[in-house]
Design an enzyme around this catalytic site. Structure first.
Site, PDB file in Angstrom:
ATOM      1  N   CYS A 113       0.840  -1.189   0.000  1.00  0.00           N
ATOM      2  CA  CYS A 113       0.000   0.000   0.000  1.00  0.00           C
ATOM      3  C   CYS A 113       0.883   1.250   0.000  1.00  0.00           C
ATOM      4  CB  CYS A 113      -0.913  -0.010   1.236  1.00  0.00           C
ATOM      5  SG  CYS A 113      -1.731   1.556   1.564  1.00  0.00           S
ATOM      6  N   GLU A 114       0.646   2.156  -0.932  1.00  0.00           N
ATOM      7  CA  GLU A 114       1.506   3.336  -1.028  1.00  0.00           C
ATOM      8  C   GLU A 114       1.215   4.371   0.061  1.00  0.00           C
ATOM      9  OE1 GLU A 114      -0.536   6.330  -4.263  1.00  0.00           O
ATOM     10  OE2 GLU A 114       0.657   4.685  -5.047  1.00  0.00           O
ATOM     11  N   HIS A 115       0.138   4.198   0.818  1.00  0.00           N
ATOM     12  CA  HIS A 115      -0.204   5.168   1.855  1.00  0.00           C
ATOM     13  C   HIS A 115       0.517   4.904   3.176  1.00  0.00           C
ATOM     14  CE1 HIS A 115      -4.097   5.391  -0.638  1.00  0.00           C
ATOM     15  NE2 HIS A 115      -3.293   6.367  -0.999  1.00  0.00           N
ATOM     16  N   HIS A 116       0.731   3.632   3.517  1.00  0.00           N
ATOM     17  CA  HIS A 116       1.395   3.289   4.770  1.00  0.00           C
ATOM     18  C   HIS A 116       2.569   2.327   4.575  1.00  0.00           C
ATOM     19  CE1 HIS A 116      -2.646   4.601   6.195  1.00  0.00           C
ATOM     20  NE2 HIS A 116      -1.953   5.089   7.195  1.00  0.00           N
ATOM     21  N   GLN A 154      -4.945  -0.340  -4.994  1.00  0.00           N
ATOM     22  CA  GLN A 154      -5.498  -1.533  -5.629  1.00  0.00           C
ATOM     23  C   GLN A 154      -6.284  -1.205  -6.895  1.00  0.00           C
ATOM     24  OE1 GLN A 154      -7.134  -4.521  -2.989  1.00  0.00           O
ATOM     25  NE2 GLN A 154      -8.583  -5.217  -4.537  1.00  0.00           N
ATOM     26  N   HIS A 182      -5.668  -5.652   3.026  1.00  0.00           N
ATOM     27  CA  HIS A 182      -4.725  -4.550   3.194  1.00  0.00           C
ATOM     28  C   HIS A 182      -4.322  -4.493   4.668  1.00  0.00           C
ATOM     29  CE1 HIS A 182      -5.568  -2.245  -0.710  1.00  0.00           C
ATOM     30  NE2 HIS A 182      -6.310  -3.342  -0.762  1.00  0.00           N
ATOM     31  N   CYS A 184      -2.827  -2.244   6.153  1.00  0.00           N
ATOM     32  CA  CYS A 184      -3.043  -0.920   6.740  1.00  0.00           C
ATOM     33  C   CYS A 184      -4.430  -0.840   7.376  1.00  0.00           C
ATOM     34  CB  CYS A 184      -2.869   0.175   5.696  1.00  0.00           C
ATOM     35  SG  CYS A 184      -3.934   0.033   4.254  1.00  0.00           S
TER      36      CYS A 184
END
Length: 225
Positions: A113-116, A154, A182, A184
């Site tokens: 996941c590119e956010h976390h 995703q 995910h 996250c």
């Protein structure tokens, strides 16, 4: 049954799933540094993070961690960022005139996941209808793996897989469904360990309800051997 509920939701959703740019956000100078230079730089950054957290980097268990993480980022979990690693998908003439749908299901997805920067783990199901060209089965798995090996959203990953296969096969008749957990969501924040995320992208003939339904029915087939 959970799978039936998911597939019914996909059919009801049709083409109205969440949108996202199909391009991974990269700077123009993303590949000016060599892999070795990136590893050296990331090693220092990881060391700084661990040091800030108060960890003893002289401990036998930790002193190699910055190097290991840097090599993992560049050579493994984010290796799909570099276009030189895109799999060469050999195509062949459909000499046997197979005109029905081909489905490659239960392709393992390991992404981040590119956010976390936490793992995304799940399954991808990919299908196409040949217009005269076929592709080696393993190449479909490799295409999924290539786009998974980068910081991802995703929705974007699902679109990238479909667009790449459309380009390789020279047809719009390509579809992909991904069902993934995910971490996250599962391991932090709400910490809901049961939930998963389903995304879909339907191109060409797969936009027709009956063709999409056939694809989703194939996904439900029990292939335990």
């Amino acid at each position: 049954m959970k799978v039936d509920k998911i597939l019914n939701e996909i059919e009801e959703m049709g083409d109205a799933h969440a949108g996202s740019s199909a391009n991974t956000p990269l700077r123009d100078d993303a590949f000016e540094l060599s892999d070795e230079e990136k590893i050296a730089s990331i090693k220092n950054d990881v060391r700084s993070i661990l040091d800030t957290l108060g960890l003893d980097l002289e401990d036998d268990s930790l002193k190699g961690t910055p190097q290991r993480v840097a090599k993992m980022f560049v050579n493994e979990i984010f290796s799909g960022l570099h276009p030189k690693r895109k799999p060469k998908a050999s195509t062949f003439e459909n000499k046997y005139k197979y005109g029905e749908m081909l489905v490659e299901k239960n392709i393992t997805v390991y992404s981040t996941c590119e956010h976390h920067l936490l793992p995304i783990v799940g399954k991808a199901h990919v299908a196409y209808i040949s217009n005269g060209t076929v592709v080696g089965l393993s190449k479909m798995n490799r295409i999924v793996d290539y786009f998974a090996k980068r910081p991802q959203v995703q929705e974007r990953m699902t679109m990238q897989i479909v667009h790449e296969l459309q380009n390789v096969l020279g047809t719009l008749d390509v579809a992909c469904v991904i069902d993934a957990k995910h971490l996250c969501v599962n391991s932090r924040g709400i910490r809901d360990i049961e939930s998963s995320t389903v995304t879909s992208e339907f191109g060409g003939a797969f936009k027709k309800k009956e063709v999409r339904r056939e694809f989703l029915d194939y996904i439900k087939l029990d292939t335990t051997f």
